[in-house]
Design an enzyme around this catalytic site. Structure first.
Site, PDB file in Angstrom:
ATOM      1  N   ASP A 102       0.830  -1.214   0.000  1.00  0.00           N
ATOM      2  CA  ASP A 102       0.000   0.000   0.000  1.00  0.00           C
ATOM      3  C   ASP A 102       0.868   1.270   0.000  1.00  0.00           C
ATOM      4  O   ASP A 102       0.371   2.346  -0.306  1.00  0.00           O
ATOM      5  CB  ASP A 102      -0.923   0.004   1.235  1.00  0.00           C
ATOM      6  N   TYR A 125      11.159   3.302   0.404  1.00  0.00           N
ATOM      7  CA  TYR A 125      10.607   1.937   0.361  1.00  0.00           C
ATOM      8  C   TYR A 125       9.478   1.855  -0.680  1.00  0.00           C
ATOM      9  O   TYR A 125       9.486   0.977  -1.548  1.00  0.00           O
ATOM     10  CB  TYR A 125      10.100   1.549   1.753  1.00  0.00           C
ATOM     11  N   LYS A 129       9.460  -0.229  -4.208  1.00  0.00           N
ATOM     12  CA  LYS A 129       8.457  -1.276  -4.438  1.00  0.00           C
ATOM     13  C   LYS A 129       7.685  -0.984  -5.737  1.00  0.00           C
ATOM     14  O   LYS A 129       7.352  -1.913  -6.483  1.00  0.00           O
ATOM     15  CB  LYS A 129       7.496  -1.383  -3.257  1.00  0.00           C
ATOM     16  N   TRP A 151       0.038  -3.597   5.939  1.00  0.00           N
ATOM     17  CA  TRP A 151       0.112  -3.708   7.405  1.00  0.00           C
ATOM     18  C   TRP A 151       0.118  -5.168   7.870  1.00  0.00           C
ATOM     19  O   TRP A 151      -0.739  -5.612   8.633  1.00  0.00           O
ATOM     20  CB  TRP A 151      -1.071  -2.972   8.035  1.00  0.00           C
TER      21      TRP A 151
END
Ligand SMILES: NC(=O)c1ccc[n+]([C@@H]2O[C@H](COP(=O)([O-])OP(=O)(O)OC[C@H]3O[C@@H](n4cnc5c(N)ncnc54)[C@H](OP(=O)(O)O)[C@@H]3O)[C@@H](O)[C@H]2O)c1
Length: 281
Positions: A102, A125, A129, A151
């Site tokens: 996400d 990050y 990604k 998460w």
């Protein structure tokens, strides 16, 4: 069905390997010591040697704050490495199921993100990604699924509930941010869905796959203490009061707009399953 799982020492990979083995699949689970995905030849050698039908790429540089001061290290795994794994899978005629995040979104939308929403990572990050997603799509254009999730928490790794429970055993008061909202996703539930996808013929392209429901880290912490029957005060605070090196999205709830997309259980169910698995472990 023969599966190759990368990043096998990690939290999600451990559950994926266990679920797949329990389903009777042939599982080749390679940790970083046996397959460093940032090395092109290593990825190619491993996939060529093991001849899997599906490669599930769980390897990643996941220390979100450390990545801010180590962009090259993060990119080597999350961007280049993802592409190497996908290219190796494509060359061997295997499908690649790549796990993403996400954190590719900026968090400003305020309503759930679907697959077609524009990306806008706010951290190294997230940026690496996103580059990895693009590298996977480019390297295996006809045989990839990019599963964005969020998460994660699970028994096999360092995760938010474990940290909160440890802190609660040491302190009377926990202060937790309430202005970041997402979908806390139990790796046991995600692993089941990933193995189902691998077995059933995964859909091409991006797929959002996170727990149902939504909540803030504060909501999550309150629920952890309630469900674990721990008596500790949990107080909300803002992200500004608790600065970290990497910027996190304020709102990163993921939902799928794809017909027939798998639906994961609500995060409260994930939490209960996690607590039960912790006791059993
Ligand atoms: N955790 C989350 O909240 C979250 C949320 C959304 C998406 N995701 C994604 O979900 C996936 C799984 O994450 P996770 O939570 O299971 O993370 P994890 O526990 O940190 O697992 C990642 C694994 O990748 C390994 N690895 C690192 N560099 C490698 C390399 N060059 N070659 C091979 N393996 C390497 C790590 O090994 P070392 O331990 O030796 O570094 C670790 O075992 C990742 O793609 C992550 O981006 C995670």
């Amino acid at each position: 069905m023969r599966l190759l799982i990368t990043g096998a020492g990690g939290m999600l990979a451990t559950d994926v390997a266990a679920v797949a083995a329990a389903r009777g699949f042939e599982v080749v689970a390679l940790g970083r010591d046996r397959l460093d995905v940032s090395v092109r030849e290593a990825a190619l050698d491993a996939v060529t040697r093991e001849r899997p039908e599906v490669v599930i790429n769980c390897a990643a540089y996941t220390n979100v704050d450390a990545a801010e001061s180590d962009p090259d290290g993060a990119a080597a795994v999350n961007a280049a490495g993802a592409g190497f794994v996908a290219a190796a899978a494509a060359a061997a005629g295997a499908w690649v199921l790549h796990v993403s995040t996400d954190y590719v979104f900026d968090g400003a939308k305020g309503t759930p993100y679907v697959e077609s929403d524009p990306t806008g990572p706010g951290s190294v990050y997230g940026s690496t990604k996103l580059l990895g997603e693009r590298a996977v799509a480019l390297a295996a254009p006809a045989a990839h699924t990019i599963v964005r999730t969020s998460w994660l928490f699970g028994v096999a790794g360092h995760c938010f509930p474990a940290t909160m429970l440890k802190l609660a055993s040491e302190r009377d008061l926990l202060t937790v941010v309430d202005d970041q909202v997402g979908c806390p996703t139990f790796t046991g539930h995600l692993a089941q869905a990933l193995v189902d996808l691998a077995a059933g013929g995964p859909p091409l392209g991006i797929l959002h796959l996170a727990a149902a429901g939504e909540g803030s880290w504060y909501d999550f912490a309150v629920e952890i203490m309630r469900a674990a029957d721990v008596d500790v005060e949990v107080r909300p605070c803002s992200t500004a009061e608790f600065p970290r090196p990497a910027r996190r999205p304020a709102y990163s709830v993921l939902r799928s707009e794809r017909p027939g997309a798998p639906v994961l259980p609500d995060w409260h169910d994930g939490l209960n399953a996690y607590l039960a698995a912790r006791v059993a472990a």
